[in-house]
Design an enzyme around this catalytic site. Structure first.
Site, PDB file in Angstrom:
ATOM      1  N   GLU A   1      44.073  42.718  37.200  1.00 48.45           N
ATOM      2  CA  GLU A   1      42.820  43.220  37.768  1.00 48.45           C
ATOM      3  C   GLU A   1      42.279  42.132  38.674  1.00 48.45           C
ATOM      4  OE1 GLU A   1      39.941  45.154  35.133  1.00 48.45           O
ATOM      5  OE2 GLU A   1      41.406  44.847  33.533  1.00 48.45           O
TER       6      GLU A   1
ATOM      7  N   CYS B   1      33.454  41.821  39.596  1.00 51.25           N
ATOM      8  CA  CYS B   1      34.391  42.355  40.593  1.00 51.25           C
ATOM      9  C   CYS B   1      33.953  43.736  41.057  1.00 51.25           C
ATOM     10  CB  CYS B   1      35.801  42.395  40.032  1.00 51.25           C
ATOM     11  SG  CYS B   1      35.981  43.375  38.532  1.00 51.25           S
TER      12      CYS B   1
END
Length: 999
Positions: free
Chosen positions: A762, A796
């Site tokens: 990720e 994020c």
């Protein structure tokens, strides 16, 4: 008070024991009398002439159309372009609009010229404004004065409610305060020349002021957050005091409106604290609305009675049934919290009737005011007052301007004091209020609908509310596991705030301690790692024993040796260990959250949510493993038996980030362990303590040391772990640059490597929110700020670009600037802090470099100054950023936002998709066509519609992106565990010597 009246009140208290059932004959008698007094009249709401082709009647028959109608009315004020009004109407109603609205709305002219379309748009606006005038007394106080004067002349008092947009900045809170002061002063001047109206100007306690103002307390601060009652009080009271002083001088009555359920207690606290201040303790015209749909309203009334007796000055209590039931109920259910409201209207009606006598207990302390449009309720109030022999002036009835006119007139004819809750404000922006009123009065349970639309018989309308007994669940077989998210802590509850405060105090007493592995674990040879509080860099949080590079070899070797025994444990046993870990985390959740506040600087809610998400990962992956573990038969052909089975891959390396230092590593470690892999876990060096705590909890839950090994340390530990040939799976969360290096390294096959390494990565995001020309600006700006400043932008999933339609651009940036300037920046250990520090000096310097780039590429709209020690970066917003600029392309990982403009929704989508990332995105729009286009073309892993773009929930919103935002399945989803296993298929011939085996 005279002796005669005191005797009346003494007798009233003596009669308090009157049973509710004994009042039924009086309720029926009084109800019939009121029905006769209102006969022949009809509420404006249900007069077919006022709405083209009786749209309201159609809305009551068709719930789908009703939702579309009210959504359209709600969106209309945002749309400035007349042609767009027409196209929006077509989106909502399609061909139905032709028959529904006819030529008056002009929908048959959809194919007309531009001028024709604009004229049609004007006619639509005019029609809706005409509807709004039914419920809104005027666009300004000056415009409303003649309407208020007419009400007074007709024998009805009023309480003005100033409508407006939601308060999202402190400057807007100041404007609301000033608007209230202006209204009080103007109304005070206007009413002096009015004729006397004895019934409206005097009650059982003495004179009443002609002017009354209803106050929306949430409009007096942009931070009405129950997490910080003291901070809220300071902000609100500073703006309330000048209003109370003016009300004392005029005089005028002030009533606090009650709002959403989670703010109830803080509003009660503000009311009692303010009117306990010495200058205002003798003010006799302070009032407060209470909602009967709250389960604890009786407790609140008793508290107010006790407080008022001690204060020695009467107050007004306006008892209403409540206007936020639908939204409050959904929000509480969504959060997983117990709903504090009655869940059926009959329960609310019954509770209302139970509360009426309570408000009559101390007539010398309480001026009771009853807000209702229900014939049965009106009769029940009158019957209760009659039974207690209260004089008619000891209570008043409050109804909404423009609604229930027959009952207004009936009560006036009966000789009762009637006061109308009277909204004043711009007509189209008042649509939010208008829609709420329409929803209430066209609902299936609306009394006005039952009487004036459904024509139910009087006997049914006057029947006592019937509350169904709770159903006793039938005995049934044990149900399968059903995952439910762990609720975040409800900081509106005092005991929850106290628990967090106690945990923070406990952590502060333990700062600076040493944490190292237990004797049963691998002895680490690295140096001690220091964790420091990013809000107070001189404050040592903890020192944690770190790993050396040589420890990686020993840890992987140990994990390899223990893999066989671990994978042979049953899936159920491994799953139960995850559930035990979840239980331990839940028991320690406030302590863990407090350590997270100290080590990585997360504010209260963010830290609590991180622990809750870790618990979710444990429970969800435990359930998923038990679903995946049994062999699955494939096909049903006779003579063969095919099963798919899953097996573990071996040693998994988990390389975790610091920004979600509990949830993300817990999820990655749990997924690897429950699927039968052994794990070597490297937490971020910026959150070594929390990584150590996670590991200790897994051990306490039964995971053996060596099956899981924690190696705190710097990048060199992660690099050695990724490169080790015995590591079969790498689970990584972090930056794009590091993720790509891991993928590159994992592609190399080293001597002795048993299989191709699998990488789950990720990585970053450059996430955008689109705000189109139909958006609700209140929601859009609040959502953008939440998404770009949450945890100081260190997510994020955070928003770093907002793309605004040109028609919305100017009002958007004007209000955005004020809202950003109103953010509370400070120490996350304080409950009111909204924006805390960034993680360390390196992060701070990197973000500040991007701010300098932004000043070169665009125009600085706002940069919040921060004058305090610590690694703080004030939220910063730039305009005039172009799609090719670095600020529009590169991940910043801090509270920096670029505002861009788009000519159309298609243009906005093109800009949003124009980066190398595809993680999260959001849309604020009320155009069905644009929302459909976003669902189809917005290229992100997680798309959020009319809500912030952070805060994905395990199981409900599996999280992850593509392109350069990551590789692998979404975390918290049903595909995630499959990445940690190998899939095998076993095919058996079951046809033996001509006979198929029965086995």
């Amino acid at each position: 008070m005279c002796d005669a009246r005191s005797a009346v009140y003494t007798e009233a208290r003596r009669l308090m024991t009157t049973s509710p059932a004994s009042l039924e004959p009086a309720i029926l008698r009084i109800g019939q009398q009121l029905a006769q007094l209102s006969a022949g009249l009809s509420p404006t709401l249900f007069d077919g002439r006022w709405w083209s082709q009786s749209a309201i009647h159609l809305a009551m028959k068709d719930p789908v159309f009703k939702a579309r109608l009210f959504h359209f009315i709600d969106a209309l004020p945002a749309v400035a372009d007349d042609a767009r009004v027409v196209s929006l109407a077509e989106e909502y109603f399609g061909d139905l609009g032709h028959d529904l609205f006819g030529l008056q709305w002009g929908l048959r002219a959809l194919a007309a010229t531009g001028i024709g379309a604009r004229l049609t748009g004007k006619s639509i606006r005019k029609q809706v404004e005409q509807m709004a005038r039914t419920f809104i007394a005027g666009a300004t106080v000056e415009e409303a004065v003649p309407v208020l004067a007419a009400l007074w002349k007709e024998g009805r008092a009023w309480s003005v409610d100033l409508l407006g947009e939601a308060t999202i900045s402190e400057r807007e809170a100041d404007r609301y305060r000033d608007h209230c002061r202006h209204a009080l002063a103007l109304l005070g001047d206007a009413v002096r020349a009015w004729p006397g109206a004895g019934r409206l100007e005097r009650d059982h306690l003495g004179d009443l002021p002609r002017v009354q103002l209803s106050l929306k307390i949430s409009a007096l601060t942009s931070r009405l957050d129950p997490i910080d009652p003291d901070g809220v009080y300071r902000a609100v009271a500073a703006r309330l005091r000048p209003l109370v002083e003016l009300a004392v001088a005029l005089p005028a009555g002030l009533t606090f409106d009650m709002e959403q359920a989670d703010t109830k207690d803080v509003l009660l606290s503000i009311f009692t604290r303010l009117f306990d201040e010495p200058p205002y303790r003798a003010f006799p015209f302070a009032g407060l609305a209470l909602q009967a749909y709250h389960r604890d309203t009786e407790r609140d009334i008793r508290h107010l009675l006790h407080w008022t007796k001690a204060r020695g000055t009467p107050i007004t209590v306006r008892l209403v049934k409540g206007a936020y039931w639908d939204s409050d109920t959904v929000r509480y259910r969504q959060a997983g919290w117990p709903v504090p409201l009655f869940e059926h209207k009959a329960e609310t009606d019954a509770n209302y009737e139970r509360l009426v006598p309570l408000l009559f207990e101390e007539p010398q302390l309480i001026r009771p005011a009853f807000g209702t449009h229900n014939l049965r309720t009106l009769a029940a109030i009158e019957a209760a007052a009659e039974a207690r022999q209260l004089p008619p002036d000891a209570l008043e009835y409050q109804m909404i301007f423009g609604m229930a006119e027959p009952f207004q007139q009936a009560m006036v004819k009966l000789g009762r004091r009637v006061r109308l809750y009277t909204p004043v404000g711009q007509l189209l922006p008042g649509m939010a209020y208008l829609v709420r009123r329409l929803l209430e009065n066209t609902s299936n349970e609306s009394f006005l609908r039952k009487e004036y639309v459904e024509s139910q018989p009087l006997s049914r309308l006057l029947a006592a509310p019937v509350v169904a007994s709770p159903a006793v669940p039938a005995a049934s077989a044990p149900a399968e596991r059903s995952f439910v998210n762990e609720p975040h802590s409800d900081f509106a509850r005092a005991e929850v705030r106290q628990a967090m405060s106690a945990a923070i105090a406990k952590v502060r007493s333990q700062l600076g301690g040493r944490w190292e592995p237990a004797s049963t674990e691998l002895a680490l040879a690295g140096s001690w790692l220091e964790s420091r509080n990013p809000a107070r860099p001189n404050e040592l949080v903890a020192t944690v024993r770190g790993a050396a590079v040589d420890d990686v070899v020993r840890a992987v070797q140990m994990a390899s040796e223990r893999h066989e025994a671990w994978r042979r444990r049953s899936a159920a046993e491994r799953a139960d260990m995850l559930r035990s870990a979840a239980t331990l985390m839940n028991e320690r959740r406030f302590d863990i959250a407090a350590w997270e506040i100290a080590e990585v600087g997360k504010p209260w809610r963010e830290a609590d949510a991180d622990v809750a998400e870790a618990i979710d990962f444990l429970r969800f992956y435990a359930d998923e493993m038990e679903r995946l573990a049994p062999p699955r038969r494939l096909g049903d052909r006779p003579g063969e038996l095919n099963h798919r089975v899953y097996g573990s891959r071996g040693v998994a390396a988990v390389v975790a980030p610091w920004n979600f230092p509990f949830a993300i590593p817990t999820g990655m470690v749990a997924a690897a362990l429950v699927t039968g892999n052994t794990v070597v876990f490297k937490p971020s060096e910026r959150s070594s303590l929390l990584g150590r705590m996670i590991t200790d909890i897994f051990f306490a839950a039964g995971v053996p040391p060596g099956v899981l090994t924690c190696l705190p340390g710097g990048p060199e530990i992660g690099q050695a772990l990724v490169a080790h040939p015995q590591v079969a799976t790498i689970a990584f969360t972090g930056s794009k640059a590091v993720g790509l290096r891991i993928i590159q390294e994992a592609a190399r096959v080293a001597p002795g490597q048993p299989m191709v390494k699998r990488v789950l990565a990720e990585m970053g995001g450059k996430n955008a929110i689109i705000v189109d020309e139909t958006a609700d600006l209140d929601e859009a700006i609040t959502g953008v700020i939440t998404s770009f400043t949450g945890y100081a932008g260190q997510k994020c999933s955070a928003c770093s670009r907002v793309i605004v339609h040109r028609a919305m651009y100017d009002p958007f940036i004007a209000r955005l600037r004020e809202a950003v300037m109103s953010l509370e920046i400070g120490d996350p250990m304080e409950p009111g802090t909204q924006v805390g520090p960034v993680i360390d000096a390196r992060a701070q310097a990197g973000i500040e470099r991007y701010i300098e780039i932004g000043r070169q590429e665009g125009t600085e709209l706002v940069h919040c100054p921060v004058n305090r020690p610590g690694y703080f970066v004030g939220p910063t917003v730039f305009t005039d950023i172009r799609p090719h600029h670095r600020l529009a392309q590169e991940e910043i990982f801090g509270p920096v936002l670029s505002v861009m403009t788009a000519e159309s929704f298609a243009d906005a989508l093109r800009i949003a998709n124009g980066t190398e990332y595809a993680l999260t995105g959001g849309v604020y729009a009320r155009s069905p066509a644009n929302l459909a286009l976003a669902r189809e073309q917005f290229d992100v892993g997680n798309l959020y519609v009319n809500r912030p773009i952070t805060g994905a929930m395990v199981g409900r919103q599996p999280f992850g992106g593509h392109r350069f935002s990551g590789v692998g399945a979404k975390t918290g989803g049903e595909d995630y565990l499959a990445q940690f296993v190998v899939s095998r298929v076993v095919s058996e011939n079951t046809l033996r010597r001509g006979f198929e085996s029965a086995e």
